[in-house]
Design a protein around this motif. Structure first.
Motif, PDB file in Angstrom:
ATOM      1  N   LEU A 212      -7.835   6.542  -1.196  1.00  0.00           N
ATOM      2  CA  LEU A 212      -6.475   5.570  -0.038  1.00  0.00           C
ATOM      3  C   LEU A 212      -6.440   6.376   0.875  1.00  0.00           C
ATOM      4  N   TRP A 213      -6.189   6.815   0.951  1.00  0.00           N
ATOM      5  CA  TRP A 213      -5.260   7.707   2.460  1.00  0.00           C
ATOM      6  C   TRP A 213      -6.435   7.036   3.910  1.00  0.00           C
ATOM      7  N   THR A 214      -7.642   7.957   3.894  1.00  0.00           N
ATOM      8  CA  THR A 214      -8.802   7.305   4.976  1.00  0.00           C
ATOM      9  C   THR A 214      -8.884   5.983   4.698  1.00  0.00           C
ATOM     10  N   THR A 215      -9.054   5.559   3.917  1.00  0.00           N
ATOM     11  CA  THR A 215      -9.062   3.669   4.207  1.00  0.00           C
ATOM     12  C   THR A 215      -7.470   3.006   4.772  1.00  0.00           C
ATOM     13  N   PHE A 216      -6.598   3.564   4.577  1.00  0.00           N
ATOM     14  CA  PHE A 216      -5.651   2.742   5.562  1.00  0.00           C
ATOM     15  C   PHE A 216      -5.757   3.622   6.564  1.00  0.00           C
ATOM     16  N   LEU A 217      -6.073   4.904   6.501  1.00  0.00           N
ATOM     17  CA  LEU A 217      -5.631   6.144   8.497  1.00  0.00           C
ATOM     18  C   LEU A 217      -7.292   5.220   9.441  1.00  0.00           C
ATOM     19  N   LYS A 218      -8.431   4.006   8.490  1.00  0.00           N
ATOM     20  CA  LYS A 218      -9.283   3.606   9.536  1.00  0.00           C
ATOM     21  C   LYS A 218      -8.828   2.429   9.218  1.00  0.00           C
ATOM     22  N   THR A 219      -8.834   1.732   8.607  1.00  0.00           N
ATOM     23  CA  THR A 219      -8.669   0.617   9.088  1.00  0.00           C
ATOM     24  C   THR A 219      -7.222  -0.166   8.528  1.00  0.00           C
ATOM     25  N   GLY A 220      -6.040   0.570   7.835  1.00  0.00           N
ATOM     26  CA  GLY A 220      -4.540   0.085   8.143  1.00  0.00           C
ATOM     27  C   GLY A 220      -4.551  -0.219   6.916  1.00  0.00           C
ATOM     28  N   THR A 221      -5.591  -0.789   5.837  1.00  0.00           N
ATOM     29  CA  THR A 221      -5.850  -1.078   4.681  1.00  0.00           C
ATOM     30  C   THR A 221      -5.784  -0.511   3.662  1.00  0.00           C
ATOM     31  N   PRO A 222      -5.436   0.463   2.557  1.00  0.00           N
ATOM     32  CA  PRO A 222      -5.641   1.529   1.231  1.00  0.00           C
ATOM     33  C   PRO A 222      -6.416   0.331   0.477  1.00  0.00           C
ATOM     34  N   SER A 223      -7.259   1.147  -0.158  1.00  0.00           N
ATOM     35  CA  SER A 223      -8.380   0.371  -1.251  1.00  0.00           C
ATOM     36  C   SER A 223      -9.430   2.160  -1.202  1.00  0.00           C
ATOM     37  N   ALA A 224      -9.269   1.544  -2.847  1.00  0.00           N
ATOM     38  CA  ALA A 224     -10.265   2.672  -3.267  1.00  0.00           C
ATOM     39  C   ALA A 224     -11.025   2.105  -4.428  1.00  0.00           C
ATOM     40  N   GLY A 225     -11.787   1.916  -4.723  1.00  0.00           N
ATOM     41  CA  GLY A 225     -12.552   1.845  -6.003  1.00  0.00           C
ATOM     42  C   GLY A 225     -12.488  -0.093  -6.308  1.00  0.00           C
ATOM     43  N   ASN A 226     -11.724  -0.701  -7.173  1.00  0.00           N
ATOM     44  CA  ASN A 226     -11.330  -1.982  -7.333  1.00  0.00           C
ATOM     45  C   ASN A 226      -9.887  -1.487  -6.780  1.00  0.00           C
ATOM     46  N   ILE A 227      -9.471  -0.874  -7.086  1.00  0.00           N
ATOM     47  CA  ILE A 227      -8.088  -0.949  -6.061  1.00  0.00           C
ATOM     48  C   ILE A 227      -7.195  -1.699  -5.189  1.00  0.00           C
ATOM     49  N   GLU A 228      -6.833  -2.853  -4.961  1.00  0.00           N
ATOM     50  CA  GLU A 228      -6.451  -3.757  -4.310  1.00  0.00           C
ATOM     51  C   GLU A 228      -5.269  -3.729  -4.203  1.00  0.00           C
ATOM     52  N   TRP A 229      -4.453  -2.782  -3.068  1.00  0.00           N
ATOM     53  CA  TRP A 229      -2.869  -3.024  -3.138  1.00  0.00           C
ATOM     54  C   TRP A 229      -2.456  -3.948  -2.249  1.00  0.00           C
ATOM     55  N   LYS A 230      -1.802  -4.360  -2.934  1.00  0.00           N
ATOM     56  CA  LYS A 230      -1.010  -5.664  -1.935  1.00  0.00           C
ATOM     57  C   LYS A 230      -0.200  -5.156  -1.138  1.00  0.00           C
ATOM     58  N   LYS A 231       0.416  -5.304   0.178  1.00  0.00           N
ATOM     59  CA  LYS A 231       1.411  -5.069   0.875  1.00  0.00           C
ATOM     60  C   LYS A 231       2.966  -6.356   0.173  1.00  0.00           C
ATOM     61  N   LEU A 232       3.575  -5.073   0.971  1.00  0.00           N
ATOM     62  CA  LEU A 232       4.710  -5.767   0.633  1.00  0.00           C
ATOM     63  C   LEU A 232       5.546  -6.683   1.767  1.00  0.00           C
ATOM     64  N   GLU A 233       5.989  -7.583   1.054  1.00  0.00           N
ATOM     65  CA  GLU A 233       5.850  -9.031   1.237  1.00  0.00           C
ATOM     66  C   GLU A 233       6.765  -9.336   2.223  1.00  0.00           C
ATOM     67  N   LYS A 234       7.846 -10.257   3.296  1.00  0.00           N
ATOM     68  CA  LYS A 234       8.439 -10.869   3.977  1.00  0.00           C
ATOM     69  C   LYS A 234       9.465 -11.489   2.541  1.00  0.00           C
ATOM     70  N   GLU A 235      10.695 -10.867   2.694  1.00  0.00           N
ATOM     71  CA  GLU A 235      12.052 -12.064   1.711  1.00  0.00           C
ATOM     72  C   GLU A 235      11.492 -12.328   0.420  1.00  0.00           C
ATOM     73  N   VAL A 236      10.394 -10.625  -0.181  1.00  0.00           N
ATOM     74  CA  VAL A 236      10.151 -11.332  -1.849  1.00  0.00           C
ATOM     75  C   VAL A 236      11.081 -10.679  -2.760  1.00  0.00           C
ATOM     76  N   GLU A 237      11.472 -11.379  -3.373  1.00  0.00           N
ATOM     77  CA  GLU A 237      12.637 -10.523  -4.783  1.00  0.00           C
ATOM     78  C   GLU A 237      11.855  -8.771  -4.672  1.00  0.00           C
ATOM     79  N   PRO A 238      13.195  -8.245  -5.649  1.00  0.00           N
ATOM     80  CA  PRO A 238      13.122  -7.314  -5.653  1.00  0.00           C
ATOM     81  C   PRO A 238      12.410  -6.880  -6.962  1.00  0.00           C
TER      82      PRO A 238
END
Length: 720
Positions: free
Chosen positions: A625-651
């Motif tokens: 997760l850390w290295t994919t984020f460092l290299k590409t800006g998008t963290p991922s590992a295995g089947n994990i599709e980590w979604k970024k925090l969206e603007k104006e999203v409800e808590p």
């Protein structure tokens, strides 16, 4: 006459308006002595304290008139000062395996020289010709016979712009930086040398690992004045050749003073085949007072083999790093200026080690997480950063800024025998005097001729500037356990007596009734109607976690997204044998605590786990997760599709990753708990509430303005 009068009135308006503005600003930054904060136990020193006389403080006030503060407390007990369980304060740990590996046998070196004969004793450093691997004598750097770097008397491997120096031809900035192959005798290690702005530095295989090259304790800065900003280190004519980490900044270990002011160094660990690699600058934790960039604690064996260059910097600690007089003597934030200089040095030099100078990330946990956040916000450093990773530490944590640094400095001065001026105090005196006093980052002012690191509060910087940086922001599941452990049965009982004691000190209330209502709401959210007792470990720890770490992290993430940043949220909840902080405090609960994540990102004491355990599974997931984020800006590992925090999203819709045995994506970050804090901070955060309200000092200035103009027009009406 009219124009003279107009000028006179305008000048008066400017002066009085400026005074009004400064008074309001001072109110926004001042602490409330009556407001307790979670985990901060107010205590009284029982040892003998030297009290600074009024005469001495008056002399000191020549440097800063506001230093002479009446009724200063003798202590500012922290409650946040626990150190990592195996932190040795950066002590010189000998690594017998780090510098005497038996390489150079010509067994297939992957260092970018294009053959398997490196170091085979042929006089040409394994490049098979007399032209340093470039096919032409015209491209040689001209120093092939440097006696410092060429043991075999051949071509020295000094290469050229094609950079056959063992860093994989990283870019075209490496004209003078070359790997030097020692004579190909059996048992002689191959040497890796790089020309930097600090001079030539020599690297070695790290702990017999041929795939990791370590450059230890490289000097990046020089401190000409212990309380002021550093400058870039001069280029040394001597080759820097260290195999063990020995440098650390002045600090106390127990009662022993250790370290040296000549401590601005960093260690670099790179893959042997590094080429345009992502760079991670990890800031060591230590509650602003101790530690160092120690590879015994932050070992490179997990991250570097995945193509990451790891950098471990030192920076000034305690009063040397955070004493803040807000004047030219001690402008403040020296530690952050050290780290800013380290980033500048890396920007200039990291390509020569095979790194991408446009892809430098900073990370840290706890107080180091807050420092990483500050570096991303300050104009002094943000242009040298592309990504930030923080765990359990935010710039909006109540403990991350000193809103009254002059009072803190006064407390330090009181502990110095015979205090006259700050120029007469040496480093050891300062460190000892600040032993029980919390010193933190501050706002800088009144120093027009000095570059500022932070002129505006973190909240203001988050609101008012565009931030095109990617962040991973998270917290340990029970990050606040150390705050809980700093309390006693009696101090916990006080929460039952006065729930407003549960409110952080960066909140301001216009009435005591408002404060009480907010305190009651916090208490009800975690404990309902039951009495709070020291045995309720889990709920107390969650309360401290949300107040000091998770809540501020979320309040930081939302404006970051609004300002243009990309943010990924996470919580670390995995429990295994490498949860060393949890083990050190004898497992008062079953969950990850602040600092536990370090054991799964870095080796400690050089120990690498074998395959097959659940711990190695977490190490693989986390480092991916850390290295994919460092290299590409998008963290991922295995089947994990980590979604970024969206603007104006409800808590309730916020996406975040729960990192446990089986990581899972979730929505709504502990909404019921954190909504309580969001509501309270929306209404009572000191920078909002104070701005809406008006203090007595502001009213006084307004009245004086009115009186001034009435008097003026009464006596000067005939001029019009």
């Amino acid at each position: 006459m009219r124009w003279q009068t107009t000028i006179w009135i305008s000048a008066a308006l400017v002066v009085t308006s400026s005074a009004l503005h400064l008074t309001i600003e001072h109110d926004l930054l001042s602490d409330h002595s009556s407001t307790s904060s979670p985990g901060l136990q107010q205590s009284t020193r029982h040892d003998t304290v030297h009290v600074v006389s009024q005469e001495q403080l008056a002399r000191a006030s020549n440097e800063n008139p506001s230093l002479n503060m009446p009724n200063a407390l003798d202590t500012n007990a922290n409650g946040h000062r626990e150190s990592r369980s195996n932190e040795n304060g950066g002590s010189a740990n000998v690594n017998p395996d780090s510098g005497n590996n038996s390489e150079g046998s010509g067994d297939g070196n992957p260092e970018g020289n294009g053959n398997e004969n490196d170091g085979n004793g042929n006089g040409n450093d394994g490049n098979g010709n007399g032209n340093d691997g470039n096919g032409s004598d015209d491209n040689a750097s001209g120093n092939s016979n440097d006696p410092e770097t060429d043991d075999n008397g051949g071509n020295g491997g000094n290469g050229n712009g094609s950079d056959n120096n063992g860093v994989g031809g990283a870019g075209n900035e490496n004209d003078d930086d070359n790997e030097v192959g020692d004579e190909g005798n059996e048992g002689i290690e191959q040497v890796y040398e790089v020309e930097t702005t600090s001079g030539r530095v020599r690297g070695h295989h790290w702990r017999e690992n041929k795939n990791i090259i370590g450059y230890i304790d490289i000097k990046y800065g020089t401190i000409n004045n212990p309380l002021q900003a550093p400058v870039l280190a001069d280029s040394s004519e001597t080759i820097h050749d260290e195999k063990d980490h020995n440098k650390r900044c002045p600090q106390l270990q127990g009662d022993q003073y250790v370290g040296n002011i000549d401590c601005l160094t960093l260690s670099i660990f790179r893959p042997s085949d590094a080429s345009n690699a992502a760079v991670l600058v990890h800031i060591h934790e230590g509650n602003f007072i101790n530690g160092s960039g120690n590879p015994e604690i932050y070992g490179p064996e997990y991250l570097v083999p995945k193509g990451i260059i790891l950098v471990l910097p030192n920076y000034r600690l305690g009063p040397l790093g955070f004493l803040c007089l807000q004047n030219e003597t001690a402008p403040g934030n020296a530690a952050l200026k050290d780290l800013s200089l380290a980033l500048r040095w890396l920007k200039q030099n990291i390509a020569k080690f095979g790194g991408n100078h446009d892809n430098i990330a900073v990370s840290g946990d706890g107080t180091a997480g807050a420092l990483a956040g500050y570096l991303a916000l300050s104009p002094m450093s943000r242009n040298n950063i592309s990504k930030v990773i923080t765990e359990s530490g935010s710039v909006l944590s109540y403990w991350a800024i000193d809103r009254n640094p002059i009072n803190s400095a006064t407390n330090v001065a009181r502990n110095i025998n015979g205090f006259q001026t700050w120029q007469n105090v040496d480093a050891e005196q300062l460190v000892r005097a600040a032993r029980d006093i919390v010193l933190r980052p501050c706002l800088e002012r009144n120093t027009d001729n000095i570059s500022h690191f932070m002129e505006f509060t973190p909240s203001a910087m988050l609101r008012n500037q565009e931030i095109k940086i990617s962040f991973m922001i998270g917290s340990a599941q029970y990050a606040g356990v150390h705050e809980f452990l700093n309390h006693t049965r009696d101090s916990i009982h006080q929460f039952n007596v006065n729930s407003s004691l549960m409110l952080p000190k960066d909140l301001h209330f216009k009435t005591s009734e408002e404060r009480t209502r907010a305190g009651n709401r916090v208490r009800a959210a975690y404990f309902g109607d039951t009495a709070i007792g020291i045995c309720d470990v889990e709920n107390l720890t969650l309360y401290f976690t949300d107040a000091a770490y998770l809540g501020p992290g979320i309040r930081t993430a939302r404006p970051l997204v609004d300002s243009g940043a990309t943010v990924y949220l996470y919580e670390f909840a995995f429990v295994g044998s490498l949860n060393r902080e949890l083990e050190a405090i004898h497992r008062p609960l079953d969950g990850a605590v602040r600092g536990d994540i370090i054991g799964y990102l870095f080796t400690q004491d050089g120990k690498v786990l074998s395959e097959g355990s659940k711990e190695i599974g977490m190490i693989n997931t986390l480092t991916e997760l850390w290295t994919t984020f460092l290299k590409t800006g998008t963290p991922s590992a295995g089947n994990i599709e980590w979604k970024k925090l969206e603007k104006e999203v409800e808590p309730g819709e916020e996406q975040w990753l729960s990192i446990e045995t089986e990581p899972s994506l979730k929505k709504g970050f502990h909404v019921e708990r954190l909504n309580v804090w969001s509501d309270i901070y929306d209404a009572h955060f000191i920078e909002k509430s104070r701005a809406c309200g008006t203090s007595a000092s502001v009213y006084t200035l307004i009245v004086l303005q009115i009186v001034f103009f009435i008097t003026f027009f009464k006596h000067a009406w005939h001029f019009f």
